[in-house]
Design a protein around this motif. Structure first.
Motif, PDB file in Angstrom:
ATOM      1  N   GLU A  36      -9.807   5.368  -5.953  1.00 54.62           N
ATOM      2  CA  GLU A  36     -10.078   5.846  -4.803  1.00 54.62           C
ATOM      3  C   GLU A  36     -11.444   6.031  -4.301  1.00 54.62           C
ATOM      4  O   GLU A  36     -11.811   5.941  -3.156  1.00 54.62           O
ATOM      5  CB  GLU A  36      -9.494   7.466  -4.675  1.00 54.62           C
ATOM      6  N   GLY A  39     -13.139   3.389  -1.373  1.00 57.67           N
ATOM      7  CA  GLY A  39     -12.854   3.801   0.152  1.00 57.67           C
ATOM      8  C   GLY A  39     -13.281   5.020   0.501  1.00 57.67           C
ATOM      9  O   GLY A  39     -13.576   5.254   1.675  1.00 57.67           O
ATOM     10  N   ARG A  40     -13.378   6.044  -0.469  1.00 55.00           N
ATOM     11  CA  ARG A  40     -14.135   7.237   0.001  1.00 55.00           C
ATOM     12  C   ARG A  40     -15.554   7.130   0.316  1.00 55.00           C
ATOM     13  O   ARG A  40     -15.943   7.877   1.038  1.00 55.00           O
ATOM     14  CB  ARG A  40     -13.688   8.216  -0.952  1.00 55.00           C
ATOM     15  N   GLN A  41     -16.197   6.346  -0.623  1.00 60.91           N
ATOM     16  CA  GLN A  41     -17.546   6.129  -0.381  1.00 60.91           C
ATOM     17  C   GLN A  41     -17.834   5.354   0.990  1.00 60.91           C
ATOM     18  O   GLN A  41     -18.916   5.642   1.552  1.00 60.91           O
ATOM     19  CB  GLN A  41     -18.015   5.229  -1.445  1.00 60.91           C
ATOM     20  N   SER A  42     -16.936   4.265   1.214  1.00 52.23           N
ATOM     21  CA  SER A  42     -17.033   3.733   2.722  1.00 52.23           C
ATOM     22  C   SER A  42     -16.997   4.825   3.749  1.00 52.23           C
ATOM     23  O   SER A  42     -17.697   4.920   4.683  1.00 52.23           O
ATOM     24  CB  SER A  42     -16.189   2.640   2.748  1.00 52.23           C
ATOM     25  N   ARG A  43     -15.904   5.537   3.618  1.00 52.36           N
ATOM     26  CA  ARG A  43     -15.753   6.755   4.520  1.00 52.36           C
ATOM     27  C   ARG A  43     -17.092   7.664   4.628  1.00 52.36           C
ATOM     28  O   ARG A  43     -17.449   8.019   5.807  1.00 52.36           O
ATOM     29  CB  ARG A  43     -14.616   7.675   4.449  1.00 52.36           C
ATOM     30  N   ALA A  44     -17.603   7.971   3.455  1.00 60.76           N
ATOM     31  CA  ALA A  44     -18.822   8.996   3.712  1.00 60.76           C
ATOM     32  C   ALA A  44     -19.781   8.184   4.275  1.00 60.76           C
ATOM     33  O   ALA A  44     -20.542   8.706   4.947  1.00 60.76           O
ATOM     34  CB  ALA A  44     -19.141   9.322   2.393  1.00 60.76           C
ATOM     35  N   ARG A  45     -20.061   6.825   4.341  1.00 62.38           N
ATOM     36  CA  ARG A  45     -21.199   6.261   4.975  1.00 62.38           C
ATOM     37  C   ARG A  45     -20.889   6.452   6.471  1.00 62.38           C
ATOM     38  O   ARG A  45     -21.846   6.392   6.897  1.00 62.38           O
ATOM     39  CB  ARG A  45     -21.135   4.726   4.451  1.00 62.38           C
ATOM     40  N   GLU A  46     -19.820   6.084   6.703  1.00 63.55           N
ATOM     41  CA  GLU A  46     -19.331   5.973   8.329  1.00 63.55           C
ATOM     42  C   GLU A  46     -19.466   7.285   8.794  1.00 63.55           C
ATOM     43  O   GLU A  46     -20.102   7.416   9.798  1.00 63.55           O
ATOM     44  CB  GLU A  46     -17.561   5.724   8.317  1.00 63.55           C
ATOM     45  N   LEU A  47     -19.087   8.439   8.171  1.00 65.35           N
ATOM     46  CA  LEU A  47     -19.342   9.750   8.627  1.00 65.35           C
ATOM     47  C   LEU A  47     -20.906  10.195   8.665  1.00 65.35           C
ATOM     48  O   LEU A  47     -21.420  10.723   9.538  1.00 65.35           O
ATOM     49  CB  LEU A  47     -18.761  10.785   7.594  1.00 65.35           C
ATOM     50  N   GLN A  50     -22.314   8.234  11.717  1.00 62.99           N
ATOM     51  CA  GLN A  50     -21.913   9.182  12.897  1.00 62.99           C
ATOM     52  C   GLN A  50     -22.882  10.229  13.257  1.00 62.99           C
ATOM     53  O   GLN A  50     -23.200  10.393  14.152  1.00 62.99           O
ATOM     54  CB  GLN A  50     -20.506   9.412  12.891  1.00 62.99           C
ATOM     55  N   THR A  84     -25.437  -1.088   5.147  1.00 61.66           N
ATOM     56  CA  THR A  84     -25.037  -0.347   3.759  1.00 61.66           C
ATOM     57  C   THR A  84     -25.816  -0.814   2.732  1.00 61.66           C
ATOM     58  O   THR A  84     -26.197  -0.070   1.938  1.00 61.66           O
ATOM     59  CB  THR A  84     -23.530  -0.218   3.458  1.00 61.66           C
TER      60      THR A  84
END
Length: 94
Positions: A36, A39-47, A50, A84
């Motif tokens: 997992e 995908g979670r690392q990518s989401r953390a980068r997106e957040l 933002q 990134t």
């Protein structure tokens, strides 16, 4: 930089995955975590991107954001732009 309590709870939870149960159970849990993480690392980068963009929209300079986060002006600029990995990022076409 002092770690936030929520960050510390996540880190503690990761550590706990390898501390309880027999070896097979630990290996299964850790495998699931590792599956997992990308995908979670990518989401953390997106957040994070933002949040940095919100700080900019509120009027903070990139230097001020860098000081707040304890990172360089250049890295803040990269985060705001969605870079990134600066070593693999191609320059934008002019």
């Amino acid at each position: 930089m002092a770690e936030d309590e929520e960050v510390q709870r996540v880190l503690n939870a990761i550590d706990a995955l390898g501390e309880h149960g027999d070896a097979a159970e630990r290996a299964k849990r850790l495998t699931a975590l590792l599956d997992e993480l990308p995908g979670r690392q990518s989401r953390a980068r997106e957040l994070r991107q933002q949040a940095v963009q919100e700080l900019q929209a509120e009027g903070m300079t990139l230097r001020a954001i860098g000081d707040l986060l304890g990172i360089s002006f250049g890295r803040v600029r990269q985060i705001a732009a969605g870079v990134t990995n600066p070593r693999t990022q191609k320059p934008a076409a002019e």
